[in-house]
Write an enzyme that holds these catalytic residues in place. Sequence first.
Site, PDB file in Angstrom:
ATOM      1  N   ASP A   1       0.182  -5.615   3.492  1.00  0.00           N
ATOM      2  CA  ASP A   1       0.643  -4.398   4.175  1.00  0.00           C
ATOM      3  C   ASP A   1      -0.009  -4.410   5.547  1.00  0.00           C
ATOM      4  OD1 ASP A   1       1.213  -1.507   4.874  1.00  0.00           O
ATOM      5  OD2 ASP A   1       1.744  -1.375   2.763  1.00  0.00           O
TER       6      ASP A   1
ATOM      7  N   ALA B   1       0.824  -1.217   0.000  1.00  0.00           N
ATOM      8  CA  ALA B   1       0.000   0.000   0.000  1.00  0.00           C
ATOM      9  C   ALA B   1       0.855   1.263   0.000  1.00  0.00           C
ATOM     10  CB  ALA B   1      -0.924  -0.008   1.224  1.00  0.00           C
ATOM     11  N   GLY B   2       2.168   1.092  -0.026  1.00  0.00           N
ATOM     12  CA  GLY B   2       3.073   2.244   0.126  1.00  0.00           C
ATOM     13  C   GLY B   2       3.379   2.961  -1.173  1.00  0.00           C
ATOM     14  N   GLY B   3       4.280   3.934  -1.032  1.00  0.00           N
ATOM     15  CA  GLY B   3       4.659   4.766  -2.176  1.00  0.00           C
ATOM     16  C   GLY B   3       5.273   3.954  -3.301  1.00  0.00           C
ATOM     17  N   ILE B   4       6.076   2.962  -2.968  1.00  0.00           N
ATOM     18  CA  ILE B   4       6.618   2.059  -3.987  1.00  0.00           C
ATOM     19  C   ILE B   4       5.616   0.943  -4.267  1.00  0.00           C
ATOM     20  CG2 ILE B   4       8.420   0.359  -4.506  1.00  0.00           C
ATOM     21  CD1 ILE B   4      10.257   1.992  -2.576  1.00  0.00           C
ATOM     22  N   GLY B   5       5.060   0.391  -3.179  1.00  0.00           N
ATOM     23  CA  GLY B   5       4.228  -0.807  -3.299  1.00  0.00           C
ATOM     24  C   GLY B   5       3.082  -0.669  -4.296  1.00  0.00           C
TER      25      GLY B   5
ATOM     26  N   HIS C   1      24.262  -0.425  -1.948  1.00  0.00           N
ATOM     27  CA  HIS C   1      23.224   0.560  -2.307  1.00  0.00           C
ATOM     28  C   HIS C   1      23.144   1.661  -1.255  1.00  0.00           C
ATOM     29  CE1 HIS C   1      19.717   2.430  -3.979  1.00  0.00           C
ATOM     30  NE2 HIS C   1      19.090   2.313  -2.806  1.00  0.00           N
TER      31      HIS C   1
ATOM     32  N   MET D   1      11.550   3.768  -8.472  1.00  0.00           N
ATOM     33  CA  MET D   1      11.853   2.502  -7.779  1.00  0.00           C
ATOM     34  C   MET D   1      10.866   1.419  -8.182  1.00  0.00           C
ATOM     35  SD  MET D   1      13.860   0.852  -5.895  1.00  0.00           S
ATOM     36  CE  MET D   1      13.508  -0.813  -6.443  1.00  0.00           C
TER      37      MET D   1
ATOM     38  N   ASN E   1      13.436  -0.361  10.150  1.00  0.00           N
ATOM     39  CA  ASN E   1      13.244  -1.304   9.041  1.00  0.00           C
ATOM     40  C   ASN E   1      13.834  -2.689   9.298  1.00  0.00           C
ATOM     41  OD1 ASN E   1      11.900   0.726   7.802  1.00  0.00           O
ATOM     42  ND2 ASN E   1      13.425   1.144   6.221  1.00  0.00           N
TER      43      ASN E   1
ATOM     44  N   ASP F   1      19.845   1.971  -9.204  1.00  0.00           N
ATOM     45  CA  ASP F   1      21.162   2.565  -9.482  1.00  0.00           C
ATOM     46  C   ASP F   1      21.535   2.385 -10.961  1.00  0.00           C
ATOM     47  OD1 ASP F   1      21.497   3.227  -6.739  1.00  0.00           O
ATOM     48  OD2 ASP F   1      22.078   1.171  -6.327  1.00  0.00           O
TER      49      ASP F   1
HETATM   50  P1  NAD Z   1       6.149   4.221   2.230  1.00  0.00           P
HETATM   51  O1  NAD Z   1       6.150   4.705   3.627  1.00  0.00           O
HETATM   52  O2  NAD Z   1       5.450   5.014   1.204  1.00  0.00           O
HETATM   53  O3  NAD Z   1       5.564   2.751   2.163  1.00  0.00           O
HETATM   54  C1  NAD Z   1       6.005   1.743   3.008  1.00  0.00           C
HETATM   55  C2  NAD Z   1       4.872   0.801   3.258  1.00  0.00           C
HETATM   56  O4  NAD Z   1       5.348  -0.218   4.134  1.00  0.00           O
HETATM   57  C3  NAD Z   1       3.656   1.464   3.949  1.00  0.00           C
HETATM   58  O5  NAD Z   1       2.477   1.213   3.218  1.00  0.00           O
HETATM   59  C4  NAD Z   1       3.627   0.803   5.314  1.00  0.00           C
HETATM   60  O6  NAD Z   1       2.327   0.629   5.828  1.00  0.00           O
HETATM   61  C5  NAD Z   1       4.275  -0.542   4.997  1.00  0.00           C
HETATM   62  N1  NAD Z   1       4.743  -1.243   6.174  1.00  0.00           N
HETATM   63  C6  NAD Z   1       5.264  -0.751   7.325  1.00  0.00           C
HETATM   64  N2  NAD Z   1       5.497  -1.746   8.191  1.00  0.00           N
HETATM   65  C7  NAD Z   1       5.148  -2.884   7.566  1.00  0.00           C
HETATM   66  C8  NAD Z   1       5.150  -4.255   7.941  1.00  0.00           C
HETATM   67  N3  NAD Z   1       5.579  -4.658   9.139  1.00  0.00           N
HETATM   68  N4  NAD Z   1       4.707  -5.158   7.048  1.00  0.00           N
HETATM   69  C9  NAD Z   1       4.270  -4.782   5.830  1.00  0.00           C
HETATM   70  N5  NAD Z   1       4.234  -3.503   5.419  1.00  0.00           N
HETATM   71  C10 NAD Z   1       4.666  -2.571   6.286  1.00  0.00           C
HETATM   72  O7  NAD Z   1       7.706   4.016   1.805  1.00  0.00           O
HETATM   73  P2  NAD Z   1       8.296   3.804   0.337  1.00  0.00           P
HETATM   74  O8  NAD Z   1       8.614   5.122  -0.256  1.00  0.00           O
HETATM   75  O9  NAD Z   1       7.423   2.861  -0.413  1.00  0.00           O
HETATM   76  O10 NAD Z   1       9.704   3.103   0.684  1.00  0.00           O
HETATM   77  C11 NAD Z   1       9.748   1.826   1.245  1.00  0.00           C
HETATM   78  C12 NAD Z   1      11.182   1.393   1.496  1.00  0.00           C
HETATM   79  O11 NAD Z   1      11.887   1.253   0.254  1.00  0.00           O
HETATM   80  C13 NAD Z   1      12.015   2.389   2.304  1.00  0.00           C
HETATM   81  O12 NAD Z   1      12.803   1.702   3.236  1.00  0.00           O
HETATM   82  C14 NAD Z   1      12.901   3.056   1.283  1.00  0.00           C
HETATM   83  O13 NAD Z   1      14.093   3.560   1.831  1.00  0.00           O
HETATM   84  C15 NAD Z   1      13.158   1.896   0.354  1.00  0.00           C
HETATM   85  N6  NAD Z   1      13.648   2.252  -0.987  1.00  0.00           N
HETATM   86  C16 NAD Z   1      14.605   1.452  -1.540  1.00  0.00           C
HETATM   87  C17 NAD Z   1      15.078   1.698  -2.802  1.00  0.00           C
HETATM   88  C18 NAD Z   1      16.123   0.817  -3.421  1.00  0.00           C
HETATM   89  O14 NAD Z   1      16.727   1.226  -4.411  1.00  0.00           O
HETATM   90  N7  NAD Z   1      16.359  -0.378  -2.930  1.00  0.00           N
HETATM   91  C19 NAD Z   1      14.566   2.795  -3.529  1.00  0.00           C
HETATM   92  C20 NAD Z   1      13.581   3.584  -2.945  1.00  0.00           C
HETATM   93  C21 NAD Z   1      13.129   3.304  -1.647  1.00  0.00           C
HETATM   94  C1  LMR Z   2      17.080   5.523  -3.571  1.00  0.00           C
HETATM   95  O1  LMR Z   2      18.212   5.236  -3.967  1.00  0.00           O
HETATM   96  O2  LMR Z   2      16.350   6.344  -4.155  1.00  0.00           O
HETATM   97  C2  LMR Z   2      16.541   4.818  -2.370  1.00  0.00           C
HETATM   98  O3  LMR Z   2      17.524   4.037  -1.752  1.00  0.00           O
HETATM   99  C3  LMR Z   2      15.812   5.710  -1.420  1.00  0.00           C
HETATM  100  C4  LMR Z   2      16.708   6.667  -0.692  1.00  0.00           C
HETATM  101  O4  LMR Z   2      16.632   6.710   0.533  1.00  0.00           O
HETATM  102  O5  LMR Z   2      17.439   7.410  -1.336  1.00  0.00           O
END
Ligand code: NAD
Ligand code: LMR
Length: 330
Positions: free
Chosen positions: A34, A10-14, A177, A228, A94, A150
């Site tokens: 979620d 349900a999140g910004g990426i999800g 990363h 992402m 996290n 990346d």
């Molecule tokens: P967000 O806050 O928009 O969404 C996160 C979701 O996770 C929310 O819907 C929240 O309810 C859910 N959540 C929280 N606890 C949970 C649990 N125990 N079980 C299941 N769901 C749970 O955040 P986002 O912008 O979607 O980012 C999510 C993660 O991805 C962050 O840690 C961010 O740093 C990471 N990220 C990684 C990369 C990458 O390149 N690997 C890139 C961007 C973001």
């Molecule tokens: C990214 O590279 O965009 C992610 O890892 C999110 C962040 O925290 O920068």
Amino acid sequence: MVKVTVCGAAGGIGQPLSLLLKQSDLITHLSLYDIVNTPGVAADLSHINTKSKVTGHVGAAQLEEAIKDSAVVVIPAGVPRKPGMTRDDLFKINAGIVRDLAVAAAKFAPKAFMCIISNPVNSTVPIVTEVFKQFNVYDPKRIFGVTTLDIVRASTFVSELIGAEASSLRVPVVGGHSGVTILPLLSQVAGTDKLTQEQLEKVTNRIQFGGDEVVKAKDGAGSATLSMAFAGARFALNVLEASVKGTSNIVECTYVHLDADQAGAKETKSVVGDIDYFSVPVELGPNGVQKILPIGQLSAYEKKLFDAAIPELKGNITKGSAFITEGAKL
Ligand code: NAD
Ligand code: LMR
């Protein structure tokens, strides 16, 4: 049946990631998990007339049913950065979230390909490894840190400079990363010999800190989500393409335990020394990591970047592993 579970759906990426996965014919069941809002997201996506059935699951009591028998589990669950934070600052919250999701996967989908997006990836992947070890279901070929963003950024930024077509420009990015652990290998990209050292250093820095660019622009409203989702869908669908469809020669850079292919990892270890995890070019196959490919020749400038990256990466790995090995028994 090919079930894919998105944890944090349900999140910004999800949400956009789930939308992109819903378009794939390779998936028959898209399971959205979620701690909030998945019934609504699932109802919405389920009206799209593509092959997969969509189900929504909310809260820990529904995690087993969400994850059970998944072929792929994608984890973008957890908190994102705000300006001024490092990815490591997210560890406190996290690490526990990823641990609990990994426990459920180890119990109910031990053969799943685990695609970890939640930051800090350098540490969350070792967390998943150590959880799987404790449940005796560990296979390093099936656990991936998703560093595809990346790669996507690198091809966009470099193509702007050398005038190439971004979507077909392959720029290897290895290491980890986060900041200085992100190691773009620009010397291996045709056309970069035209760039001055100053241009090379500037674009390298932009790739390493591309995430900060988005965090700053979003000004407190989170980090990269749409790019992402694009990158995460590309990675998860390539894992399926190689495993379910058996398509060969699919290569992605991804953060893995180097035991996933000890013979293939020898070349990497001869360059970076004794390190357990590294993002390397990986040929994907029916069982996940088919082959770790060589990282190849480095320029003198890239060698210096490696020297700065390795100590930080090792610290991140130790921190992630210790969270499980020195934590309470699962
Ligand atoms: P967000 O806050 O928009 O969404 C996160 C979701 O996770 C929310 O819907 C929240 O309810 C859910 N959540 C929280 N606890 C949970 C649990 N125990 N079980 C299941 N769901 C749970 O955040 P986002 O912008 O979607 O980012 C999510 C993660 O991805 C962050 O840690 C961010 O740093 C990471 N990220 C990684 C990369 C990458 O390149 N690997 C890139 C961007 C973001
Ligand atoms: C990214 O590279 O965009 C992610 O890892 C999110 C962040 O925290 O920068």
